[in-house]
Design an enzyme around this catalytic site. Structure first.
Site, short mmCIF file in Angstrom:
data_model
loop_
_atom_site.label_atom_id
_atom_site.label_comp_id
_atom_site.label_asym_id
_atom_site.label_seq_id
_atom_site.Cartn_x
_atom_site.Cartn_y
_atom_site.Cartn_z
N HIS A 1 -5.66 3.51 -1.74
CA HIS A 1 -6.98 3.81 -1.17
C HIS A 1 -7.39 5.20 -1.62
O HIS A 1 -6.79 6.19 -1.21
CB HIS A 1 -6.88 3.73 0.36
N ARG B 1 -9.66 7.78 -0.98
CA ARG B 1 -10.62 8.17 0.06
C ARG B 1 -11.53 9.28 -0.44
O ARG B 1 -11.14 10.08 -1.28
CB ARG B 1 -9.87 8.64 1.32
N ASN C 1 0.85 -1.19 0.00
CA ASN C 1 0.00 0.00 0.00
C ASN C 1 0.89 1.25 0.00
O ASN C 1 1.67 1.46 0.94
CB ASN C 1 -0.90 -0.05 1.24
N HIS D 1 -3.68 -4.27 7.65
CA HIS D 1 -3.78 -3.10 8.53
C HIS D 1 -2.86 -3.19 9.74
O HIS D 1 -2.95 -4.13 10.53
CB HIS D 1 -5.21 -2.81 9.01
N GLY D 2 -1.98 -2.22 9.80
CA GLY D 2 -1.12 -2.04 10.97
C GLY D 2 0.04 -3.01 11.08
O GLY D 2 0.77 -2.99 12.07
N ARG E 1 -7.43 12.61 0.88
CA ARG E 1 -6.36 13.13 1.72
C ARG E 1 -4.97 12.67 1.25
O ARG E 1 -3.98 13.29 1.57
CB ARG E 1 -6.56 12.75 3.19
N HIS E 2 -4.91 11.55 0.54
CA HIS E 2 -3.59 11.16 0.00
C HIS E 2 -3.69 10.86 -1.50
O HIS E 2 -3.34 11.70 -2.31
CB HIS E 2 -2.92 10.04 0.81
N THR F 1 -7.18 6.66 10.04
CA THR F 1 -7.02 5.60 9.06
C THR F 1 -8.24 4.70 9.20
O THR F 1 -9.07 4.93 10.06
CB THR F 1 -5.70 4.83 9.30
N THR F 2 -8.37 3.68 8.34
CA THR F 2 -9.53 2.79 8.45
C THR F 2 -9.49 2.13 9.83
O THR F 2 -8.51 1.49 10.18
CB THR F 2 -9.46 1.71 7.34
N GLU G 1 -10.83 -9.41 3.34
CA GLU G 1 -9.56 -9.00 3.93
C GLU G 1 -9.84 -8.74 5.40
O GLU G 1 -10.68 -7.89 5.73
CB GLU G 1 -8.99 -7.75 3.25
N ARG H 1 2.59 19.01 1.34
CA ARG H 1 3.16 20.24 0.83
C ARG H 1 2.47 20.73 -0.45
O ARG H 1 2.78 21.80 -0.96
CB ARG H 1 4.64 20.03 0.50
N GLU I 1 -8.63 0.22 -2.99
CA GLU I 1 -9.46 0.24 -1.77
C GLU I 1 -10.38 1.44 -1.85
O GLU I 1 -9.94 2.53 -2.21
CB GLU I 1 -8.59 0.42 -0.53
N GLY J 1 1.20 -1.26 4.35
CA GLY J 1 1.57 0.06 3.85
C GLY J 1 2.39 0.89 4.79
O GLY J 1 3.58 1.12 4.58
N HIS J 2 1.75 1.35 5.87
CA HIS J 2 2.35 2.39 6.71
C HIS J 2 3.74 2.00 7.20
O HIS J 2 4.69 2.79 7.10
CB HIS J 2 1.41 2.67 7.89
N ASP K 1 -0.13 4.47 -0.26
CA ASP K 1 -0.87 5.71 0.04
C ASP K 1 0.02 6.79 0.65
O ASP K 1 -0.16 7.99 0.38
CB ASP K 1 -1.97 5.45 1.08
N HIS K 2 0.95 6.36 1.51
CA HIS K 2 1.66 7.37 2.29
C HIS K 2 2.77 8.09 1.53
O HIS K 2 3.31 9.08 2.02
CB HIS K 2 2.11 6.78 3.63
N1 PXP Z 1 -5.84 -2.90 4.01
C1 PXP Z 1 -6.82 -1.96 4.12
C2 PXP Z 1 -8.19 -2.36 3.76
C3 PXP Z 1 -6.52 -0.64 4.52
O1 PXP Z 1 -7.50 0.28 4.62
C4 PXP Z 1 -5.17 -0.30 4.78
C5 PXP Z 1 -4.83 1.12 5.11
O2 PXP Z 1 -5.15 1.95 4.03
C6 PXP Z 1 -4.20 -1.32 4.66
C7 PXP Z 1 -4.57 -2.60 4.29
C8 PXP Z 1 -2.76 -1.04 4.94
O3 PXP Z 1 -2.64 -0.73 6.31
P1 PXP Z 1 -1.30 -0.15 6.87
O4 PXP Z 1 -0.99 1.07 6.09
O5 PXP Z 1 -1.60 0.11 8.31
O6 PXP Z 1 -0.25 -1.22 6.67
#
Ligand code: PXP
Length: 253
Positions: free
Chosen positions: A44, A46, A8, A200-201, A50-51, A104-105, A159, A19, A74, A222-223, A10-11
């Site tokens: 994702h 959104r 992921n 997630h996480g 936001r990203h 976040t979600t 998921e 910026r 997503e 992702g994060h 997104d970040h």
């Molecule tokens: N899966 C889903 C459905 C999510 O919403 C996210 C965060 O956008 C992720 C996976 C990835 O999560 P993380 O960035 O915390 O690893």
């Protein structure tokens, strides 16, 4: 079989939007991640943008196509986003709940009331009607009632939201109830011949007990990966994660 790694990115866009500049490039992030062997790119879109922005989706998708890998989009069940997805025709769509005020979600889709169920059900029907080749996953909690409800919806996978598990891992608390629930959840979902994914996480450390369990065929991370990429680069962190995954073949077919 080795579990698939969806990265992921997104970040990368979070940093850019912070910026309002044109860098760092989300497309380049997708390319470097795929060049290192990632199995999928996850973004994702959104509602509050936001990203990831609308203009990011096609270039990232083109990179995925170039490398022969799926784009996993997503998104919430909002009609405007559904129309955008129909236009883009990604290989995978992961439906997620979305609240504007959340950072976040924060949890899985609610399938517990007739209204909430109908919203997800109808979103999947519309997507399947317009995008018959696109696979759909539902981002859900791992409780049996939710998983049973997901089986009544026209989709290909769930998921599992691993956010609470990942927090408990970082707090060094007992994880056995999460792992037991995931094992039981896998039986319900795999029994119906659907995919069982996780996300997630998760970090390099907290993904290990899940890999040992061997029931998730795909992880979307992702994060942590983007945070680690600041120190070692996106290519290296992807390579490290793929090497880790290779040590843990799936325990399910
Ligand atoms: N899966 C889903 C459905 C999510 O919403 C996210 C965060 O956008 C992720 C996976 C990835 O999560 P993380 O960035 O915390 O690893």
């Amino acid at each position: 079989m080795i579990p698939r790694l969806g990265v992921n990115i997104d970040h990368v866009a979070t940093l850019r939007q912070q910026r309002g500049e044109s860098y760092p490039s989300v497309e380049r992030a997708a390319r470097d991640t795929l060049m290192s062997g990632a199995d999928q790119i996850t973004i994702h879109l959104r509602e509050d943008r936001r990203h990831i922005q609308d203009a990011d989706v096609s270039p990232v998708h083109q990179q995925c196509t170039h490398f022969g890998k799926p784009l996993n989009l997503e998104m919430g069940c909002h009609p405007e986003i559904i129309d955008l997805a129909i236009n883009e025709n990604p290989e995978w769509i992961c439906l997620v709940p979305e609240k504007r005020e959340e950072r976040t979600t924060e949890g899985g889709l609610d399938l517990s009331t007739p209204e909430a169920f109908k919203r997800v059900f109808e979103a999947c029907e519309k997507l399947k009607k317009h995008l018959p080749k696109t696979k759909i996953s539902l981002f859900v909690e791992a409780d049996a009632a939710t998983l049973q409800a997901s089986l009544k919806i026209h989709c290909d996978a769930v998921e599992i939201h691993t956010g609470e598990y990942a927090k408990d891992f970082l707090k060094d608390t007992d994880l056995s109830h999460h792992l037991k629930q995931y094992q039981e959840g896998a039986r319900i979902i795999r029994g119906a011949n659907r995919g069982f994914h996780a996300g997630h996480g998760l970090t390099f450390e907290s993904v290990v007990p899940l890999l040992e369990l061997g029931v998730f065929s795909e992880y979307n991370i992702g994060h942590w990966m983007m945070s680690e990429a600041m120190f070692v680069g996106i290519a290296q962190v992807t390579d490290d994660m793929l090497h880790l995954f290779k040590k843990f073949p799936l325990k399910i077919k």
